[in-house]
Motif scaffolding. Structure first.
Motif, PDB file in Angstrom:
ATOM      1  N   MET A   1       0.830  -1.180   0.000  1.00 48.67           N
ATOM      2  CA  MET A   1       0.000   0.000   0.000  1.00 48.67           C
ATOM      3  C   MET A   1       0.876   1.246   0.000  1.00 48.67           C
ATOM      4  O   MET A   1       1.910   1.275   0.655  1.00 48.67           O
ATOM      5  CB  MET A   1      -0.883   0.037   1.244  1.00 48.67           C
ATOM      6  CG  MET A   1      -2.091  -0.841   1.204  1.00 48.67           C
ATOM      7  SD  MET A   1      -3.076  -0.705   2.720  1.00 48.67           S
ATOM      8  CE  MET A   1      -2.106  -1.735   3.812  1.00 48.67           C
ATOM      9  N   LYS A   2       0.392   2.246  -0.681  1.00 50.80           N
ATOM     10  CA  LYS A   2       1.031   3.557  -0.727  1.00 50.80           C
ATOM     11  C   LYS A   2       0.081   4.575  -0.097  1.00 50.80           C
ATOM     12  O   LYS A   2      -1.113   4.311   0.078  1.00 50.80           O
ATOM     13  CB  LYS A   2       1.345   3.961  -2.177  1.00 50.80           C
ATOM     14  CG  LYS A   2       2.181   2.959  -2.944  1.00 50.80           C
ATOM     15  CD  LYS A   2       3.587   2.923  -2.432  1.00 50.80           C
ATOM     16  CE  LYS A   2       4.423   1.967  -3.283  1.00 50.80           C
ATOM     17  NZ  LYS A   2       5.661   1.612  -2.673  1.00 50.80           N
ATOM     18  N   TRP A   3       0.579   5.759   0.204  1.00 58.70           N
ATOM     19  CA  TRP A   3      -0.252   6.791   0.813  1.00 58.70           C
ATOM     20  C   TRP A   3      -1.480   7.101  -0.025  1.00 58.70           C
ATOM     21  O   TRP A   3      -2.524   7.469   0.518  1.00 58.70           O
ATOM     22  CB  TRP A   3       0.565   8.069   1.023  1.00 58.70           C
ATOM     23  CG  TRP A   3       1.491   7.995   2.187  1.00 58.70           C
ATOM     24  CD1 TRP A   3       2.852   7.955   2.146  1.00 58.70           C
ATOM     25  CD2 TRP A   3       1.142   7.943   3.574  1.00 58.70           C
ATOM     26  NE1 TRP A   3       3.370   7.884   3.411  1.00 58.70           N
ATOM     27  CE2 TRP A   3       2.329   7.877   4.319  1.00 58.70           C
ATOM     28  CE3 TRP A   3      -0.065   7.940   4.265  1.00 58.70           C
ATOM     29  CZ2 TRP A   3       2.347   7.814   5.711  1.00 58.70           C
ATOM     30  CZ3 TRP A   3      -0.045   7.877   5.652  1.00 58.70           C
ATOM     31  CH2 TRP A   3       1.141   7.822   6.360  1.00 58.70           C
ATOM     32  N   THR A   4      -1.382   6.950  -1.322  1.00 61.83           N
ATOM     33  CA  THR A   4      -2.510   7.279  -2.200  1.00 61.83           C
ATOM     34  C   THR A   4      -3.593   6.207  -2.212  1.00 61.83           C
ATOM     35  O   THR A   4      -4.658   6.432  -2.782  1.00 61.83           O
ATOM     36  CB  THR A   4      -2.004   7.512  -3.637  1.00 61.83           C
ATOM     37  OG1 THR A   4      -1.242   6.378  -4.051  1.00 61.83           O
ATOM     38  CG2 THR A   4      -1.148   8.765  -3.707  1.00 61.83           C
ATOM     39  N   ASP A   5      -3.356   5.086  -1.584  1.00 62.88           N
ATOM     40  CA  ASP A   5      -4.343   3.994  -1.525  1.00 62.88           C
ATOM     41  C   ASP A   5      -5.270   4.201  -0.327  1.00 62.88           C
ATOM     42  O   ASP A   5      -5.404   3.326   0.535  1.00 62.88           O
ATOM     43  CB  ASP A   5      -3.637   2.643  -1.422  1.00 62.88           C
ATOM     44  CG  ASP A   5      -2.778   2.327  -2.621  1.00 62.88           C
ATOM     45  OD1 ASP A   5      -3.198   2.659  -3.746  1.00 62.88           O
ATOM     46  OD2 ASP A   5      -1.690   1.763  -2.440  1.00 62.88           O
ATOM     47  N   SER A   6      -5.933   5.337  -0.294  1.00 63.58           N
ATOM     48  CA  SER A   6      -6.710   5.701   0.898  1.00 63.58           C
ATOM     49  C   SER A   6      -7.803   4.688   1.232  1.00 63.58           C
ATOM     50  O   SER A   6      -8.030   4.395   2.408  1.00 63.58           O
ATOM     51  CB  SER A   6      -7.296   7.102   0.751  1.00 63.58           C
ATOM     52  OG  SER A   6      -8.077   7.224  -0.404  1.00 63.58           O
ATOM     53  N   LEU A   8      -7.891   1.366   0.529  1.00 58.26           N
ATOM     54  CA  LEU A   8      -7.261   0.155   1.071  1.00 58.26           C
ATOM     55  C   LEU A   8      -6.733   0.393   2.481  1.00 58.26           C
ATOM     56  O   LEU A   8      -6.873  -0.471   3.355  1.00 58.26           O
ATOM     57  CB  LEU A   8      -6.116  -0.293   0.167  1.00 58.26           C
ATOM     58  CG  LEU A   8      -6.485  -0.850  -1.195  1.00 58.26           C
ATOM     59  CD1 LEU A   8      -5.225  -1.109  -2.017  1.00 58.26           C
ATOM     60  CD2 LEU A   8      -7.284  -2.121  -1.046  1.00 58.26           C
ATOM     61  N   ILE A   9      -6.144   1.551   2.702  1.00 60.70           N
ATOM     62  CA  ILE A   9      -5.633   1.884   4.032  1.00 60.70           C
ATOM     63  C   ILE A   9      -6.789   1.966   5.025  1.00 60.70           C
ATOM     64  O   ILE A   9      -6.708   1.433   6.138  1.00 60.70           O
ATOM     65  CB  ILE A   9      -4.831   3.194   3.989  1.00 60.70           C
ATOM     66  CG1 ILE A   9      -3.532   2.978   3.220  1.00 60.70           C
ATOM     67  CG2 ILE A   9      -4.552   3.704   5.396  1.00 60.70           C
ATOM     68  CD1 ILE A   9      -2.757   4.257   2.923  1.00 60.70           C
ATOM     69  N   ASP A  42       5.621   2.591   1.809  1.00 57.99           N
ATOM     70  CA  ASP A  42       5.828   3.904   1.221  1.00 57.99           C
ATOM     71  C   ASP A  42       6.663   4.728   2.191  1.00 57.99           C
ATOM     72  O   ASP A  42       6.793   4.381   3.366  1.00 57.99           O
ATOM     73  CB  ASP A  42       4.486   4.597   0.959  1.00 57.99           C
ATOM     74  CG  ASP A  42       4.559   5.659  -0.132  1.00 57.99           C
ATOM     75  OD1 ASP A  42       5.677   6.023  -0.533  1.00 57.99           O
ATOM     76  OD2 ASP A  42       3.493   6.127  -0.572  1.00 57.99           O
TER      77      ASP A  42
END
Length: 64
Positions: A1-6, A8-9, A42
């Protein structure tokens, strides 16, 4: 997951912290919790207020 995967997060946070009310969290806590999620990969310094707001909003929707 990356910060932009709001989304999924938010789903992962909902699963990990089912008793937390996402409307009452501090961004410092949210930032730390995201960084500790399994699968998060990330740079911890790449987040900002807008990203944290998007994650919080998605978490609020997930908790409904």
């Amino acid at each position: 997951m990356k910060w932009t995967d709001s989304l999924l997060i938010a789903e992962a946070l909902y699963d990990k912290f089912p008793d937390i009310d996402p409307t009452k969290i501090r961004f410092t806590d949210l930032h730390n919790w995201v960084g500790e999620l399994d699968g998060f990969d990330d740079d911890r310094h790449r987040s900002g207020e807008k990203i944290l707001e998007a994650i919080q909003a998605a978490w609020i929707e997930e908790a409904k």
